[in-house]
Design a protein around this motif. Structure first.
Motif, PDB file in Angstrom:
ATOM      1  N   LEU A 186       0.833  -1.201   0.000  1.00  0.00           N
ATOM      2  CA  LEU A 186       0.000   0.000   0.000  1.00  0.00           C
ATOM      3  C   LEU A 186       0.867   1.250   0.000  1.00  0.00           C
ATOM      4  CD1 LEU A 186      -2.835   1.293   0.252  1.00  0.00           C
ATOM      5  CD2 LEU A 186      -2.538   1.162   2.728  1.00  0.00           C
ATOM      6  N   TRP A 187       1.898   1.269   0.838  1.00  0.00           N
ATOM      7  CA  TRP A 187       2.796   2.430   0.886  1.00  0.00           C
ATOM      8  C   TRP A 187       3.465   2.650  -0.471  1.00  0.00           C
ATOM      9  CZ3 TRP A 187       7.978   3.104   0.000  1.00  0.00           C
ATOM     10  CH2 TRP A 187       8.493   4.336   0.371  1.00  0.00           C
ATOM     11  N   SER A 188       3.895   1.561  -1.124  1.00  0.00           N
ATOM     12  CA  SER A 188       4.532   1.682  -2.440  1.00  0.00           C
ATOM     13  C   SER A 188       3.568   2.276  -3.461  1.00  0.00           C
ATOM     14  CB  SER A 188       5.012   0.315  -2.935  1.00  0.00           C
ATOM     15  OG  SER A 188       5.964  -0.209  -2.059  1.00  0.00           O
ATOM     16  N   GLY A 192       0.973   8.888  -6.072  1.00  0.00           N
ATOM     17  CA  GLY A 192       0.654  10.227  -5.599  1.00  0.00           C
ATOM     18  C   GLY A 192      -0.759  10.362  -5.068  1.00  0.00           C
ATOM     19  N   GLU A 193      -1.526   9.297  -5.092  1.00  0.00           N
ATOM     20  CA  GLU A 193      -2.894   9.328  -4.576  1.00  0.00           C
ATOM     21  C   GLU A 193      -2.877   9.015  -3.077  1.00  0.00           C
ATOM     22  OE1 GLU A 193      -5.276   6.658  -6.846  1.00  0.00           O
ATOM     23  OE2 GLU A 193      -4.657   7.546  -8.748  1.00  0.00           O
ATOM     24  N   MET A 194      -3.908   9.405  -2.375  1.00  0.00           N
ATOM     25  CA  MET A 194      -4.098   9.140  -0.947  1.00  0.00           C
ATOM     26  C   MET A 194      -2.879   9.572  -0.124  1.00  0.00           C
ATOM     27  SD  MET A 194      -6.068   5.474  -0.961  1.00  0.00           S
ATOM     28  CE  MET A 194      -4.684   4.535  -1.580  1.00  0.00           C
ATOM     29  N   ARG A 195      -2.432  10.795  -0.318  1.00  0.00           N
ATOM     30  CA  ARG A 195      -1.253  11.306   0.375  1.00  0.00           C
ATOM     31  C   ARG A 195      -1.392  11.271   1.894  1.00  0.00           C
ATOM     32  NH1 ARG A 195       2.653  12.823  -1.386  1.00  0.00           N
ATOM     33  NH2 ARG A 195       3.637  14.282  -2.705  1.00  0.00           N
ATOM     34  N   GLU A 196      -2.598  11.512   2.395  1.00  0.00           N
ATOM     35  CA  GLU A 196      -2.807  11.536   3.843  1.00  0.00           C
ATOM     36  C   GLU A 196      -2.530  10.159   4.443  1.00  0.00           C
ATOM     37  OE1 GLU A 196      -5.356  12.517   1.688  1.00  0.00           O
ATOM     38  OE2 GLU A 196      -4.775  14.621   1.744  1.00  0.00           O
ATOM     39  N   VAL A 197      -2.984   9.107   3.757  1.00  0.00           N
ATOM     40  CA  VAL A 197      -2.748   7.747   4.248  1.00  0.00           C
ATOM     41  C   VAL A 197      -1.242   7.457   4.233  1.00  0.00           C
ATOM     42  CG1 VAL A 197      -3.202   5.301   3.822  1.00  0.00           C
ATOM     43  CG2 VAL A 197      -5.018   6.974   3.480  1.00  0.00           C
ATOM     44  N   GLY A 198      -0.559   7.897   3.179  1.00  0.00           N
ATOM     45  CA  GLY A 198       0.883   7.705   3.103  1.00  0.00           C
ATOM     46  C   GLY A 198       1.619   8.422   4.214  1.00  0.00           C
ATOM     47  N   GLU A 199       1.167   9.620   4.547  1.00  0.00           N
ATOM     48  CA  GLU A 199       1.792  10.359   5.648  1.00  0.00           C
ATOM     49  C   GLU A 199       1.552   9.657   6.985  1.00  0.00           C
ATOM     50  OE1 GLU A 199       0.250  14.307   5.357  1.00  0.00           O
ATOM     51  OE2 GLU A 199       1.412  14.763   3.550  1.00  0.00           O
ATOM     52  N   GLN A 200       0.362   9.075   7.161  1.00  0.00           N
ATOM     53  CA  GLN A 200       0.081   8.333   8.390  1.00  0.00           C
ATOM     54  C   GLN A 200       0.951   7.084   8.483  1.00  0.00           C
ATOM     55  OE1 GLN A 200      -4.147   7.705   8.317  1.00  0.00           O
ATOM     56  NE2 GLN A 200      -4.590   9.712   9.191  1.00  0.00           N
ATOM     57  N   LEU A 201       1.151   6.394   7.353  1.00  0.00           N
ATOM     58  CA  LEU A 201       2.022   5.220   7.354  1.00  0.00           C
ATOM     59  C   LEU A 201       3.462   5.617   7.678  1.00  0.00           C
ATOM     60  CD1 LEU A 201       0.709   3.196   4.274  1.00  0.00           C
ATOM     61  CD2 LEU A 201       0.364   2.712   6.699  1.00  0.00           C
ATOM     62  N   ASP A 202       3.914   6.744   7.134  1.00  0.00           N
ATOM     63  CA  ASP A 202       5.254   7.241   7.456  1.00  0.00           C
ATOM     64  C   ASP A 202       5.373   7.559   8.940  1.00  0.00           C
ATOM     65  OD1 ASP A 202       6.261   7.035   4.879  1.00  0.00           O
ATOM     66  OD2 ASP A 202       5.706   9.099   4.342  1.00  0.00           O
ATOM     67  N   GLU A 203       4.332   8.148   9.501  1.00  0.00           N
ATOM     68  CA  GLU A 203       4.339   8.490  10.930  1.00  0.00           C
ATOM     69  C   GLU A 203       4.362   7.227  11.793  1.00  0.00           C
ATOM     70  OE1 GLU A 203       4.772  10.830  14.108  1.00  0.00           O
ATOM     71  OE2 GLU A 203       4.752  11.522  12.033  1.00  0.00           O
ATOM     72  N   ILE A 204       3.597   6.216  11.408  1.00  0.00           N
ATOM     73  CA  ILE A 204       3.596   4.943  12.141  1.00  0.00           C
ATOM     74  C   ILE A 204       4.982   4.311  12.080  1.00  0.00           C
ATOM     75  CG2 ILE A 204       2.713   2.570  12.111  1.00  0.00           C
ATOM     76  CD1 ILE A 204       0.005   3.784  11.211  1.00  0.00           C
ATOM     77  N   ALA A 205       5.596   4.327  10.891  1.00  0.00           N
ATOM     78  CA  ALA A 205       6.939   3.765  10.743  1.00  0.00           C
ATOM     79  C   ALA A 205       7.954   4.536  11.584  1.00  0.00           C
ATOM     80  CB  ALA A 205       7.349   3.773   9.271  1.00  0.00           C
ATOM     81  N   ASN A 206       7.830   5.861  11.628  1.00  0.00           N
ATOM     82  CA  ASN A 206       8.740   6.667  12.453  1.00  0.00           C
ATOM     83  C   ASN A 206       8.571   6.342  13.938  1.00  0.00           C
ATOM     84  OD1 ASN A 206       9.999   8.015  10.359  1.00  0.00           O
ATOM     85  ND2 ASN A 206       8.525   9.683  10.373  1.00  0.00           N
ATOM     86  N   ILE A 207       7.335   6.157  14.389  1.00  0.00           N
ATOM     87  CA  ILE A 207       7.084   5.807  15.793  1.00  0.00           C
ATOM     88  C   ILE A 207       7.682   4.442  16.112  1.00  0.00           C
ATOM     89  CG2 ILE A 207       5.262   5.186  17.436  1.00  0.00           C
ATOM     90  CD1 ILE A 207       3.566   7.431  16.123  1.00  0.00           C
ATOM     91  N   LEU A 208       7.463   3.458  15.221  1.00  0.00           N
ATOM     92  CA  LEU A 208       8.031   2.127  15.438  1.00  0.00           C
ATOM     93  C   LEU A 208       9.557   2.180  15.457  1.00  0.00           C
ATOM     94  CD1 LEU A 208       5.692  -0.049  13.191  1.00  0.00           C
ATOM     95  CD2 LEU A 208       5.833  -0.074  15.673  1.00  0.00           C
ATOM     96  N   TRP A 209      10.147   2.955  14.539  1.00  0.00           N
ATOM     97  CA  TRP A 209      11.598   3.061  14.473  1.00  0.00           C
ATOM     98  C   TRP A 209      12.152   3.722  15.746  1.00  0.00           C
ATOM     99  CZ3 TRP A 209      15.911   1.363  12.495  1.00  0.00           C
ATOM    100  CH2 TRP A 209      17.060   2.118  12.614  1.00  0.00           C
ATOM    101  N   ASP A 210      11.568   4.855  16.135  1.00  0.00           N
ATOM    102  CA  ASP A 210      12.092   5.613  17.271  1.00  0.00           C
ATOM    103  C   ASP A 210      11.913   4.893  18.600  1.00  0.00           C
ATOM    104  OD1 ASP A 210      12.946   7.688  15.664  1.00  0.00           O
ATOM    105  OD2 ASP A 210      11.082   8.831  15.890  1.00  0.00           O
ATOM    106  N   ASN A 211      10.800   4.198  18.789  1.00  0.00           N
ATOM    107  CA  ASN A 211      10.486   3.609  20.091  1.00  0.00           C
ATOM    108  C   ASN A 211      10.867   2.147  20.242  1.00  0.00           C
ATOM    109  OD1 ASN A 211       9.398   6.064  20.932  1.00  0.00           O
ATOM    110  ND2 ASN A 211       7.404   5.548  20.083  1.00  0.00           N
ATOM    111  N   ILE A 212      10.999   1.407  19.143  1.00  0.00           N
ATOM    112  CA  ILE A 212      11.267  -0.033  19.264  1.00  0.00           C
ATOM    113  C   ILE A 212      12.566  -0.421  18.549  1.00  0.00           C
ATOM    114  CG2 ILE A 212      10.413  -2.343  18.704  1.00  0.00           C
ATOM    115  CD1 ILE A 212       7.568  -1.163  18.954  1.00  0.00           C
ATOM    116  N   MET A 213      12.636  -0.142  17.260  1.00  0.00           N
ATOM    117  CA  MET A 213      13.742  -0.666  16.462  1.00  0.00           C
ATOM    118  C   MET A 213      15.073   0.044  16.727  1.00  0.00           C
ATOM    119  SD  MET A 213      11.673  -1.221  12.973  1.00  0.00           S
ATOM    120  CE  MET A 213      11.878  -2.887  12.400  1.00  0.00           C
TER     121      MET A 213
END
Length: 167
Positions: free
Chosen positions: A106-108, A114-135
């Motif tokens: 979905l992210w790809s 270029g469609e559904m930019r808001e969903v892509g930004e939310q996925l980026d934010e989720i990935a950043n949270i996972l990276w910063d807090n766990i990985m």
């Protein structure tokens, strides 16, 4: 064109301004051009922002890397849990792995269409949270332990005058 700009343009058009005194016409014409320039600037800014975000390779690579690592770790854990007969845990790992792969696909799609930019930004934010807090903390812990081990081996080699002791 935004609704606000359309309303402001209809209130102040060059034809309507021709009936006014020269200074009022210049003021009205200037206002009309300012609105068009602001609209053009907004459109250019949105296009520039999208283009600029696509150039940041480190930020762009973090999201797929996080979801890919989650999928690989869940795949390995699923195999280990299945080996020991813990099938409910293996099934849970398989489900998380499937969700990570679907999220990656979905992210790809979002990134390259270029469609559904808001969903892509939310996925980026989720990935950043996972990276910063766990990985990232796990990665730093692993690197720290590896460096401590390498430093202790180097110190042992230095104290033994370069003779490596095989134990």
């Amino acid at each position: 064109m935004t609704r606000l700009v359309e309303l402001q343009i209809t209130r102040c058009t060059p034809k309507r301004c021709e009936n006014h005194i020269s200074s009022h016409w210049r003021q009205c014409f200037s206002y009309f051009n300012d609105l068009l320039l602001l609209q053009d600037l907004e459109e250019k800014f949105v296009a520039f922002k999208a283009h600029n975000e696509s150039k940041n390779i480190f930020k762009a690579a973090r999201t797929p890397a996080v979801f890919f690592v989650i999928a690989v770790v869940c795949y390995i854990l699923s195999g280990v849990f299945s080996l020991f007969g813990l099938y409910p845990l293996a099934s849970t790992c398989n489900m998380v792995m499937g969700l990570a792969l679907i999220t990656l696909i979905l992210w790809s799609y979002i990134r390259y269409s270029g469609e559904m930019r808001e969903v892509g930004e939310q996925l980026d934010e989720i990935a950043n949270i996972l990276w910063d807090n766990i990985m990232k903390p796990l990665y730093q812990l692993f690197v720290e332990k590896s460096l401590e081990h390498a430093a202790s081996q180097a110190a042992n080699l230095a104290t033994q005058n370069g003779k490596m002791k095989i134990s």
